[in-house]
Every structure is written in structure tokens, then in C-alpha cells.
Motif scaffolding. Structure first.
Motif, PDB file in Angstrom:
ATOM      1  N   VAL A 114       3.898   0.063  10.933  1.00 55.01           N
ATOM      2  CA  VAL A 114       5.012  -0.412  10.115  1.00 55.01           C
ATOM      3  C   VAL A 114       4.688  -0.394   8.628  1.00 55.01           C
ATOM      4  O   VAL A 114       5.536  -0.063   7.802  1.00 55.01           O
ATOM      5  N   PHE A 115       3.460  -0.729   8.279  1.00 53.68           N
ATOM      6  CA  PHE A 115       3.121  -0.907   6.868  1.00 53.68           C
ATOM      7  C   PHE A 115       2.424   0.302   6.250  1.00 53.68           C
ATOM      8  O   PHE A 115       1.992   0.245   5.106  1.00 53.68           O
ATOM      9  N   ALA A 116       2.324   1.393   7.019  1.00 61.45           N
ATOM     10  CA  ALA A 116       1.783   2.628   6.461  1.00 61.45           C
ATOM     11  C   ALA A 116       2.712   3.119   5.357  1.00 61.45           C
ATOM     12  O   ALA A 116       3.933   3.156   5.520  1.00 61.45           O
ATOM     13  N   GLY A 117       2.137   3.492   4.231  1.00 57.81           N
ATOM     14  CA  GLY A 117       2.945   3.923   3.096  1.00 57.81           C
ATOM     15  C   GLY A 117       3.389   2.777   2.220  1.00 57.81           C
ATOM     16  O   GLY A 117       3.950   2.998   1.143  1.00 57.81           O
ATOM     17  N   GLN A 118       3.152   1.537   2.677  1.00 57.63           N
ATOM     18  CA  GLN A 118       3.476   0.355   1.873  1.00 57.63           C
ATOM     19  C   GLN A 118       2.191  -0.368   1.461  1.00 57.63           C
ATOM     20  O   GLN A 118       1.898  -0.495   0.280  1.00 57.63           O
ATOM     21  N   ALA A 119       1.432  -0.817   2.470  1.00 59.21           N
ATOM     22  CA  ALA A 119       0.212  -1.573   2.194  1.00 59.21           C
ATOM     23  C   ALA A 119      -1.017  -0.674   2.144  1.00 59.21           C
ATOM     24  O   ALA A 119      -2.067  -1.086   1.629  1.00 59.21           O
ATOM     25  N   TYR A 120      -0.917   0.518   2.690  1.00 58.04           N
ATOM     26  CA  TYR A 120      -2.036   1.463   2.705  1.00 58.04           C
ATOM     27  C   TYR A 120      -1.465   2.872   2.858  1.00 58.04           C
ATOM     28  O   TYR A 120      -0.316   3.042   3.295  1.00 58.04           O
ATOM     29  N   PRO A 121      -2.225   3.908   2.503  1.00 53.27           N
ATOM     30  CA  PRO A 121      -1.701   5.286   2.566  1.00 53.27           C
ATOM     31  C   PRO A 121      -1.288   5.673   3.985  1.00 53.27           C
ATOM     32  O   PRO A 121      -1.937   5.277   4.965  1.00 53.27           O
ATOM     33  N   ASP A 122      -0.226   6.457   4.080  1.00 53.59           N
ATOM     34  CA  ASP A 122       0.263   6.850   5.400  1.00 53.59           C
ATOM     35  C   ASP A 122      -0.202   8.236   5.827  1.00 53.59           C
ATOM     36  O   ASP A 122       0.056   8.659   6.959  1.00 53.59           O
ATOM     37  N   ALA A 123      -0.901   8.948   4.962  1.00 51.11           N
ATOM     38  CA  ALA A 123      -1.418  10.271   5.309  1.00 51.11           C
ATOM     39  C   ALA A 123      -2.910  10.168   5.610  1.00 51.11           C
ATOM     40  O   ALA A 123      -3.657   9.564   4.825  1.00 51.11           O
ATOM     41  N   PRO A 124      -3.370  10.730   6.734  1.00 48.00           N
ATOM     42  CA  PRO A 124      -4.798  10.626   7.085  1.00 48.00           C
ATOM     43  C   PRO A 124      -5.735  11.097   5.983  1.00 48.00           C
ATOM     44  O   PRO A 124      -6.781  10.502   5.737  1.00 48.00           O
ATOM     45  N   LEU A 127      -5.732   8.213   3.612  1.00 50.34           N
ATOM     46  CA  LEU A 127      -6.154   6.920   4.148  1.00 50.34           C
ATOM     47  C   LEU A 127      -7.666   6.842   4.342  1.00 50.34           C
ATOM     48  O   LEU A 127      -8.295   5.837   3.991  1.00 50.34           O
ATOM     49  N   SER A 128      -8.260   7.876   4.899  1.00 51.13           N
ATOM     50  CA  SER A 128      -9.705   7.832   5.162  1.00 51.13           C
ATOM     51  C   SER A 128     -10.525   7.610   3.891  1.00 51.13           C
ATOM     52  O   SER A 128     -11.385   6.721   3.855  1.00 51.13           O
ATOM     53  N   PRO A 129     -10.293   8.382   2.825  1.00 53.52           N
ATOM     54  CA  PRO A 129     -11.058   8.114   1.597  1.00 53.52           C
ATOM     55  C   PRO A 129     -10.736   6.749   0.987  1.00 53.52           C
ATOM     56  O   PRO A 129     -11.612   6.121   0.383  1.00 53.52           O
ATOM     57  N   PHE A 242      -3.358  -4.368  10.261  1.00 48.46           N
ATOM     58  CA  PHE A 242      -4.418  -4.066   9.304  1.00 48.46           C
ATOM     59  C   PHE A 242      -5.779  -3.984   9.997  1.00 48.46           C
ATOM     60  O   PHE A 242      -6.617  -3.143   9.650  1.00 48.46           O
ATOM     61  N   GLN A 243      -5.994  -4.824  11.013  1.00 51.21           N
ATOM     62  CA  GLN A 243      -7.275  -4.762  11.744  1.00 51.21           C
ATOM     63  C   GLN A 243      -7.358  -3.457  12.544  1.00 51.21           C
ATOM     64  O   GLN A 243      -8.421  -2.833  12.617  1.00 51.21           O
ATOM     65  N   ALA A 244      -6.255  -3.049  13.155  1.00 50.20           N
ATOM     66  CA  ALA A 244      -6.256  -1.807  13.931  1.00 50.20           C
ATOM     67  C   ALA A 244      -6.602  -0.609  13.046  1.00 50.20           C
ATOM     68  O   ALA A 244      -7.350   0.296  13.455  1.00 50.20           O
ATOM     69  N   VAL A 245      -6.078  -0.601  11.824  1.00 47.46           N
ATOM     70  CA  VAL A 245      -6.356   0.504  10.905  1.00 47.46           C
ATOM     71  C   VAL A 245      -7.847   0.547  10.549  1.00 47.46           C
ATOM     72  O   VAL A 245      -8.490   1.612  10.600  1.00 47.46           O
ATOM     73  N   PHE A 246      -8.412  -0.603  10.201  1.00 50.54           N
ATOM     74  CA  PHE A 246      -9.839  -0.636   9.848  1.00 50.54           C
ATOM     75  C   PHE A 246     -10.709  -0.307  11.059  1.00 50.54           C
ATOM     76  O   PHE A 246     -11.705   0.426  10.932  1.00 50.54           O
ATOM     77  N   LEU A 247     -10.359  -0.822  12.229  1.00 47.26           N
ATOM     78  CA  LEU A 247     -11.146  -0.538  13.426  1.00 47.26           C
ATOM     79  C   LEU A 247     -11.122   0.958  13.760  1.00 47.26           C
ATOM     80  O   LEU A 247     -12.152   1.549  14.089  1.00 47.26           O
ATOM     81  N   ARG A 248      -9.952   1.570  13.699  1.00 47.29           N
ATOM     82  CA  ARG A 248      -9.835   2.998  14.007  1.00 47.29           C
ATOM     83  C   ARG A 248     -10.719   3.819  13.073  1.00 47.29           C
ATOM     84  O   ARG A 248     -11.351   4.795  13.487  1.00 47.29           O
ATOM     85  N   HIS A 249     -10.765   3.416  11.812  1.00 47.39           N
ATOM     86  CA  HIS A 249     -11.567   4.156  10.839  1.00 47.39           C
ATOM     87  C   HIS A 249     -13.059   3.898  11.024  1.00 47.39           C
ATOM     88  O   HIS A 249     -13.860   4.842  11.084  1.00 47.39           O
TER      89      HIS A 249
END
Length: 403
Positions: A114-124, A127-129, A242-249
Motif C-alpha cells: 500500500v505504501f510503496a511509492g509513498q513511504a519508500y520507493p516502489d521500483a526494485p 528500493l534496494s539501494p 514496513f517490516q516486511a519490506v526490510f525483512l525481504r531485503h
């Protein structure tokens, strides 16, 4: 409407309108028209409308907020009519829209980013860098006690505002390969019970994070009335996303699944604010969760913020006048957790009567009950100040290692 309740699923975003400070209301159910703004002074009034206070209670407390200028029941009823028309209250119209949204969400296979492109980048490729740059902020050479890392406390504030704490929390996970991660988030919209579960995968721009459906089913059956039967709270809640995003990375290509658990407020869910009341309400759920957490291939992440202070959160003083006491409260809670003293944790919360609005209270209380004997190391303390509303949020990062 003797005990009015404001909606708990709205976002309030400060902005400047022609030199005036205003608050933009974002409503993902679209009952509040896009672009609706309200004055900052309305936020503490809405914060008081918790479904527990009567009209007389509200009249008395709003009178105090306004420096003693009298407010009557009739004044409150007039305000409620306007708030209802604006879509800001928990009413039949809101409940109908929510039920339709719940049905739509239940039909989906995954929970979207939901918050991709708002709270953090939505393109891989962006987002990774971005996440690497955040993790590079972790303090160098932070030493943890010997032993297996069994859990971390991370913030769930906007990643940009909480960079240092996210870095401190997630850098220790580099190189780990847990097969299951129990993620305790904050269910800001939970009304019934203490927890909300879903077995939907959490989508991120870096790939989906699957849910451990068997573990979720086990917890749902054990939890009984402690678990809200609806999973809609997961749809727009940022604390787990937000935790899922950090964990995936951080965990990269390692195969793992999460147990997504949103934790609601004990206020109204428990007959008394005590550890015993908590155990009476959630004992079987905690027992099942403790067994899951005991597995050597399982990690626990608590995505929580601590104190929410200032007029935006119902206080009659600016946050700067409350910061010292709020930070001392955070310290006492963390100290209780570091000692594994769940009784002291509840005693500290009871001492201040939760006046500092610690939204992670239930998640942290759950953490205290399910972890094995361990040592907690605080890695970062921080505060986000919102000048426009004279309000602030405190947060922290910590690592938990088994003794």
C-alpha cells in the motif's frame, strides 16, 4: 450517540494552506472526500472520542482543552453532527462501508504494498539501494551479548523519519536465515479483541513475503475471542508492511515466511490494566505463540513506536513540555523488558495510566511473554517531532539474544 467514537483508520497529514497550518485527512474508504482539511485544534478533540467517554465527559475535557471556556452537551452534539456529516465518526454508514471493504479484501490472495511509492520507493532498482543506504547508518561495531539472536524491536514510523532506528534494528539480521519470522505490529484500527491475523502473503516491490498459514491457523484457533475475526485491519496498516519490506531485503533470497500479527490497544479490550487481565484474555494465544517462537529457526520482530505526545494525540500541552517524562517512560518500559520482568512492564504502564499513548503496548507485552530467557540490548533511541502540530513520537531499536 452517548459515547461517540471517532474513526481509527484515518491518516492526518500536516500541510500549509495559504499561510495557515491545516491537517489533510486521508481516508482509504473514501467516506471523507479527497483533499479535506481540518484545523489542527480538532485533532485533540477527536482523540478524546474513544467510545468510552460520555457526552458529559467530553464536555468537561474539551472545556479544559479550551482553557476553561465552557462547552455544553448541546455544543458537543452540534459538533458531532458536523463530524458525522464529514465522515469522521464510527457510525452505521462507516460500518457498512467497512463491511464491504472487508469482503473485498477477503477475496484477495495477497496484501498489497500500500505504501510503496509513498513511504519508500516502489521500483526494485530504487528500493534496494535506498534500503542499503539506510542499513549503512547502523552504528559500527555495535556489540551484542553472546547467544542466538531471537528477536528485534524496530520502529514502524515512516522509514525516512526513522532511518537510524531501522538501521540499528535490521543490520544485525544480515547473514541470518530464519525459516519463520513472527512479526508483531500495531493494529491501529483493531476494535474487537487484542489481535488480528491474516494468512495472506505481504507483497513488496522486492517480491512477496509468504505467510505461514499453518501457524496463523493455529493461533486463530487458540486465540478465541482475543482475535478479531476480521483481517481487514491488515489492508492499510503500515506497521507490518514496513517490516516486511526490510525483512525481504535483509534476508534476500533465503526462503522464509512470516506470521503477521497486529496487536490492538488493551484499553477497552481488557477489564483492567494488569498483567493478570492480559493473561486471562490472551493466555491460550500466548501459549501457542510461545511454542512457535521457541523453534530455533524462528525470529520475532516487534514493529512498534512508543510515546505519542502533543495536541495531535489528545494532550493539552505541546510535545516539548512532555518529552522528558515520555522518554523516561520509554526507558522504564525498556528496562522492564531487558530484565524479562513482565509485571514491572505493566506496573510502569499502569503508573502513568498510558497518558503518553504507547501504541506498541500490547505488542511489547506479547514480546515479554513469549521470548525465552534473554538479554535485550537497546541499540537506538530517537524522536520524530512534528512542528506543524506541536506533537512528537518516540521510537527505539533493540536486539534480543537468548541466554
Amino acid at each position: 450517540m452517548e459515547h461517540p467514537r471517532a474513526r481509527h483508520d484515518l491518516e492526518f497529514i500536516p500541510f500549509d494552506h495559504e499561510g495557515r497550518q491545516m491537517i489533510l485527512v486521508r481516508d482509504r474508504l473514501d467516506l471523507v472526500p479527497y483533499g479535506t482539511g481540518v484545523p489542527p485544534g480538532l485533532l485533540p478533540v477527536l482523540a478524546l472520542m474513544d467510545g468510552l467517554r460520555s457526552l458529559d465527559d467530553l464536555a468537561r475535557e474539551i472545556t479544559a482543552l479550551q482553557g476553561g471556556r465552557p462547552v455544553s452537551r448541546e455544543d458537543i452534539l452540534s459538533v458531532l453532527a458536523e463530524l458525522d456529516q464529514a465522515g469522521l465518526l464510527d457510525t452505521e454508514r462507516y460500518q457498512a462501508a467497512k463491511a464491504q471493504a472487508a469482503a473485498d479484501f477477503a477475496a484477495r490472495d495477497t496484501r498489497g504494498a500500500v505504501f510503496a511509492g509513498q513511504a519508500y520507493p516502489d521500483a526494485p532498482q530504487l528500493l534496494s539501494p535506498y534500503l542499503d543506504a539506510v542499513l549503512d547508518l547502523a552504528p559500527a561495531g555495535a556489540a551484542l551479548p553472546a547467544g542466538r539472536l531471537v528477536g528485534v524491536i524496530a520502529p514502524h514510523i515512516d522509514p525516512e523519519a526513522g532511518k537510524a532506528a531501522y538501521a540499528a534494528a535490521y543490520a544485525p539480521l544480515r547473514g541470518l536465515a530464519p525459516r519463520r519470522v513472527i512479526v508483531l505490529g500495531v493494529g491501529h484500527q483493531i476494535i474487537r479483541g487484542l489481535y488480528s491475523l491474516t494468512d495472506k502473503a505481504y507483497s513488496t516491490p522486492l517480491g512477496d513475503v509468504p505467510a505461514d498459514a499453518a501457524a496463523v491457523d493455529r493461533l486463530r484457533r487458540a486465540g478465541g475471542k482475543a482475535v478479531d475475526p476480521s483481517e481487514l485491519q491488515h489492508r492499510d496498516e503500515h506497521s507490518l508492511e514496513f517490516q516486511a519490506v526490510f525483512l525481504r531485503h535483509v534476508l534476500g533470497n533465503a526462503p522464509f515466511s512470516i506470521v503477521p500479527i497486529l496487536c490492538g490497544s488493551p484499553v477497552g479490550a481488557l477489564p483492567a490494566f494488569s498483567r493478570q487481565a492480559f493473561l486471562d484474555a490472551a493466555g491460550p494465544f500466548l501459549d501457542a505463540l510461545r511454542e512457535l517462537a521457541a523453534a530455533p529457526d524462528t525470529l520475532v520482530v516487534a514493529g512498534v513506536d512508543f510515546c505519542h505526545i502533543g495536541p495531535k494525540f489528545g494532550h493539552d500541552k505541546p510535545a516539548e513540555l512532555l518529552e522528558e517524562a515520555a522518554m523516561a517512560h520509554d526507558t522504564a518500559l525498556l528496562d522492564a523488558l531487558s530484565r524479562g520482568d513482565a509485571e514491572a512492564f505493566f506496573a510502569e504502564s499502569d503508573r502513568v495510566e498510558d497518558r503518553y499513548n504507547v501504541c506498541g503496548l500490547t505488542a511489547l507485552a506479547t514480546l515479554a511473554e513469549i521470548l525465552p530467557p534473554s538479554e535485550l540490548t537497546v541499540l537506538c533511541r530517537d524522536i520524530m517531532r512534528e512542528k506543524e502540530t506541536a506533537s512528537a513520537v518516540t521510537f527505539a531499536a533493540a536486539a534480543v539474544t537468548a541466554r
